[in-house]
Design a protein around this motif. Structure first.
Motif, PDB file in Angstrom:
ATOM      1  N   GLN A  19       0.798  -0.890   0.047  1.00 39.12           N
ATOM      2  CA  GLN A  19       0.198   0.065  -0.172  1.00 39.12           C
ATOM      3  C   GLN A  19       0.892   1.283   0.458  1.00 39.12           C
ATOM      4  O   GLN A  19       1.874   1.056   0.819  1.00 39.12           O
ATOM      5  N   THR A  20       0.749   1.794  -0.372  1.00 44.61           N
ATOM      6  CA  THR A  20       1.365   3.191  -0.854  1.00 44.61           C
ATOM      7  C   THR A  20       0.520   4.069  -0.956  1.00 44.61           C
ATOM      8  O   THR A  20      -0.973   4.161  -1.770  1.00 44.61           O
ATOM      9  N   TYR A  21       1.415   5.852  -0.154  1.00 51.58           N
ATOM     10  CA  TYR A  21       0.144   7.166  -0.433  1.00 51.58           C
ATOM     11  C   TYR A  21       1.398   8.379  -1.691  1.00 51.58           C
ATOM     12  O   TYR A  21       2.492   7.985  -0.902  1.00 51.58           O
ATOM     13  N   HIS A  73      -4.936  -0.835  -3.275  1.00 51.11           N
ATOM     14  CA  HIS A  73      -6.228  -0.466  -3.181  1.00 51.11           C
ATOM     15  C   HIS A  73      -7.056  -0.907  -4.271  1.00 51.11           C
ATOM     16  O   HIS A  73      -6.923  -0.910  -5.339  1.00 51.11           O
ATOM     17  N   GLY A  82      -7.057   4.465   4.736  1.00 51.94           N
ATOM     18  CA  GLY A  82      -5.685   3.960   4.578  1.00 51.94           C
ATOM     19  C   GLY A  82      -4.860   5.170   4.385  1.00 51.94           C
ATOM     20  O   GLY A  82      -3.503   5.828   5.604  1.00 51.94           O
ATOM     21  N   LEU A  83      -5.112   5.730   3.609  1.00 52.90           N
ATOM     22  CA  LEU A  83      -3.863   8.092   3.156  1.00 52.90           C
ATOM     23  C   LEU A  83      -4.118   8.404   4.492  1.00 52.90           C
ATOM     24  O   LEU A  83      -3.218   8.884   5.229  1.00 52.90           O
ATOM     25  N   ASN A  85      -5.069   7.029   7.617  1.00 54.62           N
ATOM     26  CA  ASN A  85      -4.377   6.800   8.997  1.00 54.62           C
ATOM     27  C   ASN A  85      -2.913   6.939   8.528  1.00 54.62           C
ATOM     28  O   ASN A  85      -1.952   6.618   9.747  1.00 54.62           O
ATOM     29  N   ASP A  86      -2.569   6.885   7.341  1.00 54.30           N
ATOM     30  CA  ASP A  86      -0.775   7.321   7.174  1.00 54.30           C
ATOM     31  C   ASP A  86      -0.399   8.525   7.566  1.00 54.30           C
ATOM     32  O   ASP A  86       0.955   8.559   7.643  1.00 54.30           O
ATOM     33  N   TRP A  87      -0.931   9.531   7.298  1.00 53.55           N
ATOM     34  CA  TRP A  87      -0.878  11.307   7.671  1.00 53.55           C
ATOM     35  C   TRP A  87      -1.064  10.929   9.114  1.00 53.55           C
ATOM     36  O   TRP A  87      -0.210  12.194   9.519  1.00 53.55           O
ATOM     37  N   SER A 272      -6.860   9.391  13.522  1.00 51.91           N
ATOM     38  CA  SER A 272      -7.089   8.192  12.923  1.00 51.91           C
ATOM     39  C   SER A 272      -8.678   7.841  12.521  1.00 51.91           C
ATOM     40  O   SER A 272      -9.757   8.682  12.892  1.00 51.91           O
TER      41      SER A 272
END
Length: 282
Positions: A19-21, A73, A82-83, A85-87, A272
């Motif tokens: 998973q990438t953002y 995704h 996902g983004l 929560n990643d940020w 989150s």
């Protein structure tokens, strides 16, 4: 070794799809899809900054050409959560962050809400998308739709939540105005933005052409590739003369993005989301 990798791929196919953002440069607006007019972006960023200063709520806008270019995704909902929560959007304890995502080529958008919002705000998010974002997007008025929709999200979700109020519990500011005045007010804002841009263009038009010496230059800027935290970007600047064949085309390198390089930079508070919010297509 190849046989081992093949077995692992069969047993855990998702492990090979990381998973990438995208990285963020600003905690307010990251217009990677180049959808927001410059003047509108500055005004909207000021609203988001004021919201954060007044209430502590972190609300951010992200535009992309496509969320599907990022791996791992299947849906815009999965990508947005996902983004988010990643940020780490929003305060870590209150989880009251808000993400507005617009992906032009996918014709997808989403309002993602932090865990601190009740499910009743999901309905409001869906209404805002249907009434303010999507109608403008269908007419390719992306900048106007993002400004209108984001403003509504501030008023109807962020500020109400900050005041401890349930959706639509109090009369909204300006709710007493005749309904026909609301689109007129938005049209006035749009005309103001256009007029300010026209004034900016005049400065270029008053410059003398290096070739024929007459005034009438026109300049066009376009972002070819956006800068990331790892690679520089590229912007083209083309200047033409309306009286002769003068054409100046330049490639401008956009520096590598760093979160500390912008006055609107900084970092989020570690909030989150579990997938609350709403999505829309046009």
């Amino acid at each position: 070794m190849k046989r081992i990798l093949l077995i692992l791929a069969l047993l855990c196919p998702t492990a090979l799809m990381a998973q990438t953002y995208p990285a963020y440069d600003s905690v307010y607006i990251n217009d990677y899809g180049s959808l927001i007019e410059d003047e509108a972006e500055a005004a909207l960023a000021a609203k988001l900054e004021k919201l954060r200063d007044d209430t502590g709520i972190e609300m951010t806008v992200l535009t992309l050409r496509s969320w599907k270019t990022f791996g791992g995704h299947d849906t815009v909902e999965s990508f947005a959560t996902g983004l988010f929560n990643d940020w780490g959007i929003g305060d870590a304890n209150r989880s009251d962050g808000i993400l507005i995502l617009v992906a032009q080529n996918d014709r997808d958008m989403r309002i993602e809400l932090g865990n601190g919002y009740s499910e009743s705000f999901d309905i409001v998010a869906g209404d805002i998308i249907d009434q303010h974002f999507i109608p403008a997007f269908r007419d390719a008025n992306y900048s106007e739709g993002i400004v209108r929709g984001t403003t509504e999200t501030i008023i109807r979700i962020a500020e109400r939540h900050a005041d401890g109020l349930a959706p639509e519990e109090r009369q909204r500011s300006g709710a007493g105005l005749p309904r026909f005045l609301i689109p007129i007010m938005f049209a006035g804002v749009a005309l103001l933005i256009i007029f300010r841009r026209f004034i900016g263009d005049l400065f270029t038009r008053f410059k003398s052409c290096p070739n024929c010496g007459r005034r009438g230059l026109h300049r066009h800027r376009e972002v070819v590739t956006h800068a990331t935290k790892e690679e520089t970007g590229l912007r083209t600047e083309t200047t033409n003369c309306s009286h002769c064949d003068y054409n100046d085309h330049r490639n401008v390198t956009i520096p590598i993005r760093t979160r500390s390089s912008s006055s609107s930079g900084g970092s989020f508070g570690g909030g989150s989301s579990s997938g609350g919010g709403a999505s829309g297509k046009w």
